[in-house]
Each structure stands twice: as C-alpha cells, then as structure tokens.
Write a protein that holds these residues in place. Sequence first.
Motif, PDB file in Angstrom:
ATOM      1  N   VAL A 546      15.099  31.045  34.215  1.00  0.00           N
ATOM      2  CA  VAL A 546      14.582  32.068  35.109  1.00  0.00           C
ATOM      3  C   VAL A 546      13.938  31.472  36.353  1.00  0.00           C
ATOM      4  CG1 VAL A 546      12.967  33.984  35.297  1.00  0.00           C
ATOM      5  CG2 VAL A 546      14.263  33.653  33.189  1.00  0.00           C
ATOM      6  N   LEU A 547      13.166  30.392  36.219  1.00  0.00           N
ATOM      7  CA  LEU A 547      12.465  29.833  37.373  1.00  0.00           C
ATOM      8  C   LEU A 547      13.443  29.316  38.424  1.00  0.00           C
ATOM      9  CD1 LEU A 547       9.477  27.965  35.667  1.00  0.00           C
ATOM     10  CD2 LEU A 547       9.464  30.166  36.860  1.00  0.00           C
ATOM     11  N   ARG A 548      14.461  28.604  37.980  1.00  0.00           N
ATOM     12  CA  ARG A 548      15.463  28.110  38.927  1.00  0.00           C
ATOM     13  C   ARG A 548      16.210  29.273  39.568  1.00  0.00           C
ATOM     14  NH1 ARG A 548      19.072  24.096  35.664  1.00  0.00           N
ATOM     15  NH2 ARG A 548      20.082  23.854  37.690  1.00  0.00           N
ATOM     16  N   ALA A 549      16.481  30.304  38.785  1.00  0.00           N
ATOM     17  CA  ALA A 549      17.154  31.480  39.335  1.00  0.00           C
ATOM     18  C   ALA A 549      16.299  32.127  40.417  1.00  0.00           C
ATOM     19  CB  ALA A 549      17.438  32.478  38.223  1.00  0.00           C
ATOM     20  N   ARG A 550      15.001  32.208  40.174  1.00  0.00           N
ATOM     21  CA  ARG A 550      14.102  32.845  41.137  1.00  0.00           C
ATOM     22  C   ARG A 550      14.079  32.077  42.459  1.00  0.00           C
ATOM     23  NH1 ARG A 550       9.971  36.409  41.444  1.00  0.00           N
ATOM     24  NH2 ARG A 550       8.217  35.892  42.784  1.00  0.00           N
ATOM     25  N   GLU A 551      14.076  30.755  42.401  1.00  0.00           N
ATOM     26  CA  GLU A 551      14.079  29.948  43.630  1.00  0.00           C
ATOM     27  C   GLU A 551      15.321  30.233  44.473  1.00  0.00           C
ATOM     28  OE1 GLU A 551      13.800  25.906  42.489  1.00  0.00           O
ATOM     29  OE2 GLU A 551      11.746  26.037  41.737  1.00  0.00           O
ATOM     30  N   LEU A 552      16.466  30.282  43.822  1.00  0.00           N
ATOM     31  CA  LEU A 552      17.710  30.558  44.542  1.00  0.00           C
ATOM     32  C   LEU A 552      17.724  31.972  45.100  1.00  0.00           C
ATOM     33  CD1 LEU A 552      20.263  28.874  42.126  1.00  0.00           C
ATOM     34  CD2 LEU A 552      19.788  28.165  44.471  1.00  0.00           C
ATOM     35  N   LEU A 553      17.214  32.923  44.325  1.00  0.00           N
ATOM     36  CA  LEU A 553      17.196  34.307  44.772  1.00  0.00           C
ATOM     37  C   LEU A 553      16.322  34.482  46.002  1.00  0.00           C
ATOM     38  CD1 LEU A 553      16.968  36.075  41.309  1.00  0.00           C
ATOM     39  CD2 LEU A 553      18.883  36.236  42.916  1.00  0.00           C
ATOM     40  N   LEU A 554      15.184  33.826  46.026  1.00  0.00           N
ATOM     41  CA  LEU A 554      14.299  33.918  47.190  1.00  0.00           C
ATOM     42  C   LEU A 554      14.955  33.316  48.426  1.00  0.00           C
ATOM     43  CD1 LEU A 554      10.869  33.074  45.509  1.00  0.00           C
ATOM     44  CD2 LEU A 554      11.608  35.296  46.408  1.00  0.00           C
ATOM     45  N   ALA A 555      15.645  32.177  48.232  1.00  0.00           N
ATOM     46  CA  ALA A 555      16.333  31.546  49.365  1.00  0.00           C
ATOM     47  C   ALA A 555      17.449  32.441  49.889  1.00  0.00           C
ATOM     48  CB  ALA A 555      16.896  30.192  48.942  1.00  0.00           C
ATOM     49  N   ALA A 556      18.256  32.986  48.969  1.00  0.00           N
ATOM     50  CA  ALA A 556      19.359  33.861  49.380  1.00  0.00           C
ATOM     51  C   ALA A 556      18.823  35.119  50.044  1.00  0.00           C
ATOM     52  CB  ALA A 556      20.216  34.221  48.171  1.00  0.00           C
ATOM     53  N   ARG A 557      17.745  35.668  49.480  1.00  0.00           N
ATOM     54  CA  ARG A 557      17.181  36.897  50.037  1.00  0.00           C
ATOM     55  C   ARG A 557      16.720  36.680  51.472  1.00  0.00           C
ATOM     56  NH1 ARG A 557      12.817  40.093  50.908  1.00  0.00           N
ATOM     57  NH2 ARG A 557      12.957  42.257  50.143  1.00  0.00           N
ATOM     58  N   GLY A 558      16.136  35.526  51.749  1.00  0.00           N
ATOM     59  CA  GLY A 558      15.699  35.219  53.111  1.00  0.00           C
ATOM     60  C   GLY A 558      16.854  35.268  54.105  1.00  0.00           C
ATOM     61  N   VAL A 559      17.999  34.742  53.694  1.00  0.00           N
ATOM     62  CA  VAL A 559      19.184  34.777  54.560  1.00  0.00           C
ATOM     63  C   VAL A 559      19.657  36.210  54.754  1.00  0.00           C
ATOM     64  CG1 VAL A 559      21.609  34.107  54.748  1.00  0.00           C
ATOM     65  CG2 VAL A 559      19.916  32.450  53.953  1.00  0.00           C
ATOM     66  N   PHE A 560      19.738  36.964  53.677  1.00  0.00           N
ATOM     67  CA  PHE A 560      20.228  38.337  53.769  1.00  0.00           C
ATOM     68  C   PHE A 560      19.312  39.201  54.634  1.00  0.00           C
ATOM     69  CE2 PHE A 560      22.185  37.517  49.352  1.00  0.00           C
ATOM     70  CZ  PHE A 560      23.354  37.051  49.925  1.00  0.00           C
ATOM     71  N   VAL A 561      18.003  38.988  54.523  1.00  0.00           N
ATOM     72  CA  VAL A 561      17.064  39.747  55.346  1.00  0.00           C
ATOM     73  C   VAL A 561      17.281  39.403  56.818  1.00  0.00           C
ATOM     74  CG1 VAL A 561      14.632  40.012  55.961  1.00  0.00           C
ATOM     75  CG2 VAL A 561      15.327  40.062  53.551  1.00  0.00           C
ATOM     76  N   ARG A 562      17.433  38.112  57.116  1.00  0.00           N
ATOM     77  CA  ARG A 562      17.646  37.696  58.514  1.00  0.00           C
ATOM     78  C   ARG A 562      18.918  38.296  59.084  1.00  0.00           C
ATOM     79  NH1 ARG A 562      20.580  33.798  60.891  1.00  0.00           N
ATOM     80  NH2 ARG A 562      21.090  32.719  58.955  1.00  0.00           N
ATOM     81  N   LEU A 563      19.967  38.386  58.262  1.00  0.00           N
ATOM     82  CA  LEU A 563      21.242  38.926  58.718  1.00  0.00           C
ATOM     83  C   LEU A 563      21.278  40.444  58.690  1.00  0.00           C
ATOM     84  CD1 LEU A 563      23.705  36.481  56.888  1.00  0.00           C
ATOM     85  CD2 LEU A 563      22.986  36.418  59.280  1.00  0.00           C
ATOM     86  N   ASP A 564      20.247  41.073  58.134  1.00  0.00           N
ATOM     87  CA  ASP A 564      20.213  42.523  57.957  1.00  0.00           C
ATOM     88  C   ASP A 564      21.340  42.976  57.034  1.00  0.00           C
ATOM     89  OD1 ASP A 564      19.279  45.100  58.251  1.00  0.00           O
ATOM     90  OD2 ASP A 564      20.434  45.489  60.076  1.00  0.00           O
ATOM     91  N   ALA A 565      21.605  42.160  56.001  1.00  0.00           N
ATOM     92  CA  ALA A 565      22.628  42.488  55.006  1.00  0.00           C
ATOM     93  C   ALA A 565      21.964  43.276  53.887  1.00  0.00           C
ATOM     94  CB  ALA A 565      23.276  41.214  54.474  1.00  0.00           C
ATOM     95  N   ALA A 566      21.733  44.567  54.145  1.00  0.00           N
ATOM     96  CA  ALA A 566      20.917  45.391  53.248  1.00  0.00           C
ATOM     97  C   ALA A 566      21.426  45.429  51.808  1.00  0.00           C
ATOM     98  CB  ALA A 566      20.803  46.806  53.813  1.00  0.00           C
ATOM     99  N   PRO A 567      22.732  45.629  51.557  1.00  0.00           N
ATOM    100  CA  PRO A 567      23.164  45.690  50.150  1.00  0.00           C
ATOM    101  C   PRO A 567      22.872  44.412  49.389  1.00  0.00           C
ATOM    102  CG  PRO A 567      24.884  46.513  51.615  1.00  0.00           C
ATOM    103  CD  PRO A 567      23.857  45.870  52.480  1.00  0.00           C
ATOM    104  N   TRP A 568      22.984  43.296  50.061  1.00  0.00           N
ATOM    105  CA  TRP A 568      22.782  42.023  49.372  1.00  0.00           C
ATOM    106  C   TRP A 568      21.307  41.706  49.207  1.00  0.00           C
ATOM    107  CZ3 TRP A 568      26.916  40.608  46.961  1.00  0.00           C
ATOM    108  CH2 TRP A 568      28.138  41.117  47.411  1.00  0.00           C
ATOM    109  N   THR A 569      20.483  42.187  50.129  1.00  0.00           N
ATOM    110  CA  THR A 569      19.038  42.085  49.927  1.00  0.00           C
ATOM    111  C   THR A 569      18.628  42.876  48.687  1.00  0.00           C
ATOM    112  OG1 THR A 569      18.704  41.896  52.325  1.00  0.00           O
ATOM    113  CG2 THR A 569      16.788  42.463  50.994  1.00  0.00           C
ATOM    114  N   GLU A 570      19.212  44.072  48.536  1.00  0.00           N
ATOM    115  CA  GLU A 570      18.906  44.888  47.360  1.00  0.00           C
ATOM    116  C   GLU A 570      19.380  44.223  46.075  1.00  0.00           C
ATOM    117  OE1 GLU A 570      20.663  48.665  48.076  1.00  0.00           O
ATOM    118  OE2 GLU A 570      19.461  49.074  49.872  1.00  0.00           O
TER     119      GLU A 570
END
Length: 684
Positions: A546-570
């Motif tokens: 879970v911890l490693r998954a959370r790190e990757l999810l936070l990194a990916a979420r940051g990219v999706f937020v910057r790109l305004d990729a709403a479905p992928w942020t969700e």
Amino acid sequence: MAAVMGLPVLTAIGTRDERDVRFAALHQLLLPTLGSLAQRRRGTPLDVAIGLAEGRAPRVGEIAEEVQSHLGGWTDGRVVVYIEDAQWIDRASAEILRALAAAGVVTVVAVVGDDHPDDAWRASTPIAELTEVRVTGRDSPLGRSTQRQPDGSGLSERLEALVQEARSTESSRERFHLLATTAFVQAKLVGAVSDAQRTLGEARRTGHDVGASLRASAAEALVIAEMGADAVAGFDRLSSAVEDAVQRRPGGSEGLADALTVLRRLADWTGDPNHRSMLARLMASAQQPYPVESDRPLLRPRAGSTDDELIADGRGLAESARHAQRLGATRLAAEARGEAALEMIAAGRWDDAAAVVREVSEVREPEIPHLTRGPLDVAAAVLAAARGKDEEAERFAALLSREGAARRAFGVADLAAIPRALTAAGRGHWEETYRQLAPHGPSSLLDVSGDVFPVAVLDFALAAIHTGRADIAVSTLDNQAMGQFEVRSPRHRMIADACRGLAESGPEGIARMQRALMYRDVQLWPFDHARVQLALAQLLRRNAEVLRARELLLAARGVFVRLDAAPWTERCDEELDAARGSAGRTDYMLTPSTQAWTSGEALTRRELAVVELAASGMSTREIASRLLLSERTVNGHLYRAYPKLGVGRRSDLEGALRRLKAGHDGEGREADARHTGTVLTTAG
C-alpha cells in the motif's frame, strides 16, 4: 514547394545551426536520389561527404564531378535546385552548386530570407551570386526572379505563372508536364483538389496519358480520394502507376519520391494491411527504405534533433505549419498542425495543443480537405477525452467516423476508436474500452496507435485483463508487431513493458513495470508515464504494497491535476481512498428507529462506491473491473450494504442511495424517517 519549379527538382533549406556543417545542404538535396546512389560502388568521395562511408575528407572538386555523374544517371537533362533560406547553407555545398551550375548541370533558384545578418554573407557564400540570376525559358517554368513571399499569395501567383507558361509553350509534352506538376502542387501542398481536377483535365487535353507522369498520377489519386470519395480507388490507381515506373527505372523515376509520399498517405487513409504491404514492396523495389517527404524542407525540422526529441517537442512543427501557411501550402500546414498538436499532447503541453486545434477549428472545405484534417481531429478528440469532455470528444470522433467512411478511408474512420476508448477507460468502463479497440486486431492497433497515441495499447491491455480476457492481452504482447512497436522510442518501450507487467501480474510483473518507469527520458511523455504509474499502483495495492502504491498515486495525481485530466485525477483519488485501508472509512451511519429496517452499522467508503455503481445500473462484472475487485468481493460489499440501507434487493438501491444522500445534506430528514424508519447521521 520544390515541385513548383518544374521537371527534376531537388530541394534544400538552409538553417543557421547547420551553416558550418560541411555538405549538410548537399545531403538534403540528394536525399530523393539515395535509392539509385545505393547501387553504386561504396566508399567514394560522395559517399564520405554525405555520411554513407568513412574516409579522408573529400575535396569539393571531386565531389562536384561525382555528383554530376550521379545526377546524369538519376535523370535526363538539367536539374532544378530550389533552396529556401539560401543565406544559411554551408559553404562546401554552395561551392559544389556553383560548379554544377557553371557546368550546366543544374539551375539553382535560391530564395534569401530576411534574417541574414548583413550583406557580408554575399562575400563569404558562393551561393550569393546565384540569387541574383533571373532564370528564364525552359530552365524554369516560372520565368521570373525568385523573391520571398510574405504570405500565401506568392504560391498562388507561382502556380498561375506555371499554368500560363504551359499554355504558351509549343511542345504538347512540355505543356503536359508543366500542367501535371501544377496539379500535383495544388493537390498535395495546397489541398485545392477541385483546382487540381481542372488542371488535370487541361493536361489530358494535350493528348498525353495522366499515368505517364507520377506527379499527375499522385494528384489524380488525391482528387479521387477527396472528391471522388474513394481512397481505396486512389491508392489502387497510384500504386499501379508507381509499379510501372519502378519496373521501367528502379530508384530513379522522375517524381518517384513525391508519388511514394502520397501513396504512403493513401495507405494510412485506407488502413488496409494489404496496402501497407504493397507500399513496403514498392519501396523495396525502388531502393527507398522509406518514402521521402519531398516537401519536408518546407517544414524546417530542427537541426540535429533525434526522433525521440521530435516526438516530445511539437513547437518546431507548429512553427513549420505557420511557415507553410505563409507560403500558401494549406494542406501541408494542416498536416503539420495535426502532427504538432499530437506531439504537444504527448509532451504534456496540452494547453498549447488546444490552442493549435482552436487555430484551425473553424477552417473546413475547401481550405482543408476532410481527410487531411484527420490528425487535427484526432488530437482534438483525444484532448477532450483525456480531460473528461465526453460530448466534445464524441463530436470529433463522430466526424472522423463519418468523413472516413464516406470516402472509404477506413484508416481515418478507425481513428475514432482511440478517443472513444480513452473516454471509456477514464470512466473505468473496460468492456466498452475493449469493444472499441478489439476489432482492429493486434497488428493494426499497434501500427495505428504507435503513430497517433501509443498509450491506447495500454488501454487495450488493461481492458482485456479487467474483462477476463487476459489470454488475448498475452497474445497481443507476443505478436510480432509488438516488437516493431516497442523499438520506436523509449515511450513505446515503456508502454510495451508496462503491458507485459500487467499480464504477468505478480512480483515479476511489478518488477517489469518498475523498470519500465525508469527507461531513459520517459518523463518526456508525462501523461503516458503517469498512466503507467497508476496501473502499477493498482497492481501494488492488490499485492498489499500500500505505501509504495500511495507514492505512485500521488505522483501520477500531480501530473493529472497539472494537465487538467479530470477523469484520471478521479481514478487516482479512488485508488488513494482504497489504499487508506480501514482508517477513517466510516463516512455515513444509519441509526435505526426500528431495528427491523436497518442494522445500524456504518457504510464504508468502499461499500458506498459499490452501491453507487450498482445503483447506476452497472453489472457486478463491470463494477469489479472499475474498482479492480473480484466479482465475489463486489457481491460481498453489496450484501453487507443491503441491511445497512434497509433494502433487500439491488433494484431498491437507487432510491435508498438518494434518500441517504438527501438526509446527509440535511434535506428531507423527516420524510426519510417516515419512509424507512431510519435517521441518517454522520459518523465521526
């Protein structure tokens, strides 16, 4: 633009970065002739000059002699050399051109840009004396001095001059050839297919067969595809002409590079694997490893760029499009804009890509032919799908389907599946994702998506796995086409290995996906990289990391937020919720007023998610695919949620959920209590 200049034409464009690179312009000029050059003995001074062999630095004089001999074997008669931004070509190439012009081998038409530093270049560059020459008569169909034109009027005037020159010549053969060249430029560069059709009609009235000229055949094929609504017939007509020409004179037929360029475009439009095979066979017969984009000098590729760098940088092509538009090459500009938008999307410059799409959003026929708009419409659809603008994405996808099918350009119509699949994947609707991508077959999907949107291959693998078709995903990965796909760039290799990791699933799969994220320069493609991070995080969570998954999810979420990729942020938010485990999971509590209706236990976040999806009409299998759960786990969540909501079957979930949320918002609390005998409170 080179085709505007008449019979055998070679083109080059000077660039500031390559001014000091010996023979750089010569290499550009000889590119269309390399098929026949490859047949000669190797290791000559010319081979050394253009990088086909190693050896001592050759002298200009001996290279000029060899080029003269080579051009004599490549075509009959004098060759027109057309150079844009001549002030920036290297001195060695300029000296060779001066020698060839003096020998009567070439006619040089050099266009000088406005950005040369001062008049000192005239003293240091041998090409300078040629820019003042007024080329007339048979050596040039223009019969006028060359000047840089600030906008598209220059190309229109040149084409009109070309037609007038053709009408005034006494030779019917020369008249036919000049009209054929005009038609090619109108169809291929300008996109004025109706004008090209009229010019071809005039060419036929000379008594000569259109099939006798490869450029005329290429123009006719584009007219058939766009106006005759039959890309397949256009391909068949042009491929027959090319095959005849190659059999007569392999590697050296006049207009061969132009015809192969158009034939490649037609093969892309038809999407027929047999057409792609035929194109490859014709290229091999013509000794050309790849169709030469004879109009590419107009596009000003960035000097010294590698393919990987160009994939991740659309700014050069956007500038190229503006340059081509100024020259009046409308079709070429549209193609460059489409490619630029797709590269900007790949590079994570989504706002810039949206600006490119908006720039031409109102331009339709006759300015830009329908099929030429394909890359632009794909870019617009993909961008809208990735940002959750489903209706806009579908509008562009429908346009691709409609215009492609109407012209038997099934390869264009098939492109609609890419944004439609991306929309479905963003919503976690894996059955629909699979339905969109599966009909193309592994080879076709890998080929088409590799050029347009490689991460569609990841969508296909995820869809196959989530819908219980892992065997199909594995067979795709074992397909020979996957090997050709993954060698295109680090981006393609990352996606290919991510798909393999998903198929392997366990520790081996996790390790493979982690390596994929570490390949060289993969961060140049942020959306693709974040998609792989999200997929790996989901795999890690299923394996209790879970911890490693959370790190990757936070990194990916940051990219999706910057790109305004709403479905992928969700999607990341849902996974982060799931990764939190049992901590803070009690969102809602139903407190019973009568124990007969409810157990009084809290709905967990996961139970609520399952209930919401079930209430929306999704099946157990679809819910499992969306949330990356087994069907058994989904049913377990539902059965535990039923007594908490005071219902006994799935059909009652929608009403119970509505009352639940209404009560949570403080509305209808008393009505809910009267109806269900329950009171909703928030768990602390």
